[in-house]
Design a protein around this motif. Structure first.
Motif: not given
Length: 664
Positions: A336-353
């Motif tokens: 649930r540490l999702l803020l670490s999984d955000i690509d802030y430049e691309k505006g995307t997030i990776t969840i379960k791959g």
């Protein structure tokens, strides 16, 4: 002196003679042969004050049933409806009725007829209690008069007809008819229910949870089994910053910040100023609040402000949650540490791959290299809010009440009450978790949860209180929480990711296995209850009746009474809540249609349409002796018999009335 002798000597101070002792034994034995009192179960009221009040006032239809029992051959349906409405809302109904009469003579005649009917009904509902218990329930102003009127029976009325008629006549002559009708109506409301059980979730969704708690504080006998939304507020009042953030986020999401600002007087100015200065205006934002379509008195500027505050407090919440997860590896919530999984430049997030685009890419306060650290401005906002919640007198009064009357679960008269679930593994074993270095499961887990909850509140002014408050947050969102009952809370995904596959929250195995009798029997055994007699009573998960779901499961071993008090759920459930009645004749489930308004109930005598369904019917009418109260009274009788024997064999000296004096 052994402990038994010491205890009997203490008991002898209250019962100093053989006469006192035998009188109390006779009294207690008689009480145990009275019919069992009526228990009233409600759940998930979610701030819907008017609907809750109505169900409380009508006893889930119990008052109307009593009226039918007495007057079914003497009054029309309209007259019975009118009498019921009068009992529910006496002050309002009296004013309305009296305004329709042309002269005082008509008013006086209505008073005389109505008083006669109310007294007859009150005699009936009071008949299952001792005179002492009824006496304690009487309103002070009319206690003597009501007690006299309740004492009449068939023979006595013949001998005292003029006496009783004169009492009623004097009440009317002295212009106290309205006040007397009001007093006896509230007495009837009180007597039809002996014990009220609130099986969780008083807070959130609806606008007036504070008024509901004010009502409960005035109730004569109530207990509360905490719900997940309740413990969120309990944590907030204890000074948990993350619980406060969740409370504010939910209130903003449902356009219900009035509960914070108006009901509890907590200023949100600091948060508003910060949000206005930090976040851009975006009325298409995923943080746009859910507006009641019937609401007319709102302004676009206000909604714009709420949207910004909503986003600001949500980001603060995600940061605070991340810090807790990092502090507690035993929570097993690193995913649930999702803020670490955000690509802030691309505006995307990776969840379960899988990579997903974000619906909102405004993160002005997040440092991608250190996403969970609050900015100085956010820290100031949090500090001000924590101080405000901890110092709010009205909120602290309400939360102290929840702690005094509440618990994680309750065993009462063979039934097990808890809000959400008993966490189970997929193979039906009790789920365990580590708390403060030790492993807990089953009943011990719930006991430990309650212990840390209470310590969190009692130690709210201590610096190291987070060691308790982190567990309060876990109860709100953790996979082994009996109040949450899911593997994860996908709040972030619901805001930021369009793909609903990411929103999935898998329910605990309990919700599948609760349909199995053996599972229910195992849980009842765990809490020391007889599996073939007891029931599990839950709330938390709305029963989707319109889709064919049955609230009675596992051949009657479990009853789910969340049917949608909250208007937000009624479109899904197809009704407006279940309540449960358990009296000396058995157990009845009551389903309710949506409540319209108090004015509709008074002016048009429209009651909530309710359907009653018998679950268990007692073959022999259940008596007090067979209840938990009866077990305690049985112990008292045993002690008194031991005292009586001690008097008679000379082990304890009886104090006669002459030498049993009090020094002044």
């Amino acid at each position: 002196m052994d402990l038994t002798k010491k205890y009997l000597n203490l008991l002898a101070k209250e019962y100093p003679t053989i006469g006192d002792t035998t009188t109390e034994i006779i009294n207690l034995e008689a009480i145990m042969n009275l019919p069992k009192g009526t228990e009233h179960f409600v759940s998930d009221v979610h701030g819907e004050y008017e609907a809750f009040q109505h169900v409380l006032r009508n006893g889930s239809g119990n008052i109307k049933e009593k009226i039918k029992e007495i007057f079914h051959n003497r009054l029309s349906q309209k007259e019975m409806n009118s009498l019921a409405t009068l009992i529910y809302y006496p002050e309002n109904k009296i004013r309305l009725v009296c305004s329709e009469f042309e002269d005082q003579e008509e008013v006086d005649e209505w008073y005389r007829l109505t008083l006669s009917r109310l007294i007859e009904l009150c005699v009936f509902v009071a008949s299952k209690y001792t005179r002492s218990k009824v006496r304690k329930a009487l309103p002070n102003e009319f206690a003597y008069i009501i007690e006299e009127l309740l004492s009449k029976d068939g023979n006595g009325y013949t001998n005292k007809e003029d006496y009783y008629s004169e009492i009623i006549g004097s009440i009317i002559l002295l212009d106290r008819g309205s006040e007397f009708i009001t007093a006896i109506s509230y007495l009837i409301q009180r007597l039809v229910v002996d014990q009220l059980h609130v099986v969780g979730d008083i807070y959130d969704r609806g606008p007036y949870p504070d008024k509901i708690i004010d009502t409960l504080i005035e109730h004569h006998s109530v207990d509360v089994q905490w719900g997940n939304h309740d413990i969120l507020w309990m944590g907030a009042a204890s000074g948990s910053a993350v619980c406060i953030a969740n409370v504010l986020r939910i209130s903003a999401r449902y356009d219900n910040l009035e509960i914070i600002e108006d009901a509890y007087g907590i200023s949100l100015r600091q948060l508003l100023t910060f949000a206005e200065m930090t976040y851009p205006e975006d009325l298409n934002s995923c943080f746009y609040p859910k507006i009641d379509p019937n609401k007319e008195d709102y302004f676009e500027d206000e909604i714009r402000q709420i949207t910004k505050m909503h986003q600001a407090i949500s980001v603060i919440q995600f940061k605070l949650e991340g810090e807790i997860i990092k502090r507690h590896s035993e929570f097993q919530l690193d995913h649930r540490l999702l803020l670490s999984d955000i690509d802030y430049e691309k505006g995307t997030i990776t969840i379960k791959g899988t990579e997903y685009p974000l619906l909102n890419t405004n993160f002005p306060t997040i440092d991608p290299a250190d996403p969970y650290t609050l900015t100085a401005e956010e820290e100031l906002v949090v500090e001000k809010l924590v101080t405000a919640f901890k110092n709010c007198e009205r909120l602290q009064k309400h939360i102290a009440y929840l702690y005094s009357k509440g618990s994680m679960y309750l065993t009462y008269n063979d039934n097990l009450l808890f809000h959400g679930c008993m966490p189970l593994t997929e193979d039906g074993e009790f789920m365990g978790m580590e708390i403060q270095g030790e492993q807990y499961a089953g009943r011990k887990l719930l006991d430990k949860f309650e212990e840390v909850l209470r310590k969190g509140y009692l130690n709210k002014d201590h610096k190291d209180n987070e060691k308790y408050l982190d567990y309060v947050w876990y109860l709100w969102t953790g996979p082994v929480s009996s109040l949450f009952g899911k593997d994860q809370m996908t709040t972030f995904e619901r805001y930021y990711v369009a793909d609903k596959a990411t929103h999935e929250e898998k329910k605990n195995a309990y919700y599948k296995m609760r349909n199995d009798e053996k599972t229910c029997e195992k849980i009842l055994n765990e809490f020391g209850l007889e599996p073939l007699k007891g029931h599990i009573i839950n709330g938390h998960t709305p029963v989707k009746e319109k889709r064919g779901e049955d609230p009675i499961k596992a051949n009657g071993r479990i009853i789910v009474i969340d049917g949608g008090f909250s208007k937000a759920y009624q479109g899904t459930t197809g009704l407006a809540g279940y309540t449960l009645l358990y009296n000396s004749y058995g157990m009845v489930l009551v389903s309710h249609q949506p409540f319209t308004s108090v004015s509709e109930a008074i002016e048009n005598e429209i009651d909530i349409m309710s359907t009653r369904r018998v679950i268990d019917r007692e073959l022999d009418r259940k008596k007090v002796r067979e209840t938990d109260v009866g077990k305690e009274l049985t112990k008292q009788v045993s002690d008194l018999n031991a005292l009586l024997a001690a008097y008679r064999n000379g082990d304890i000296i009886e104090k006669t009335r002459q030498n049993h004096t009090v020094l002044k």
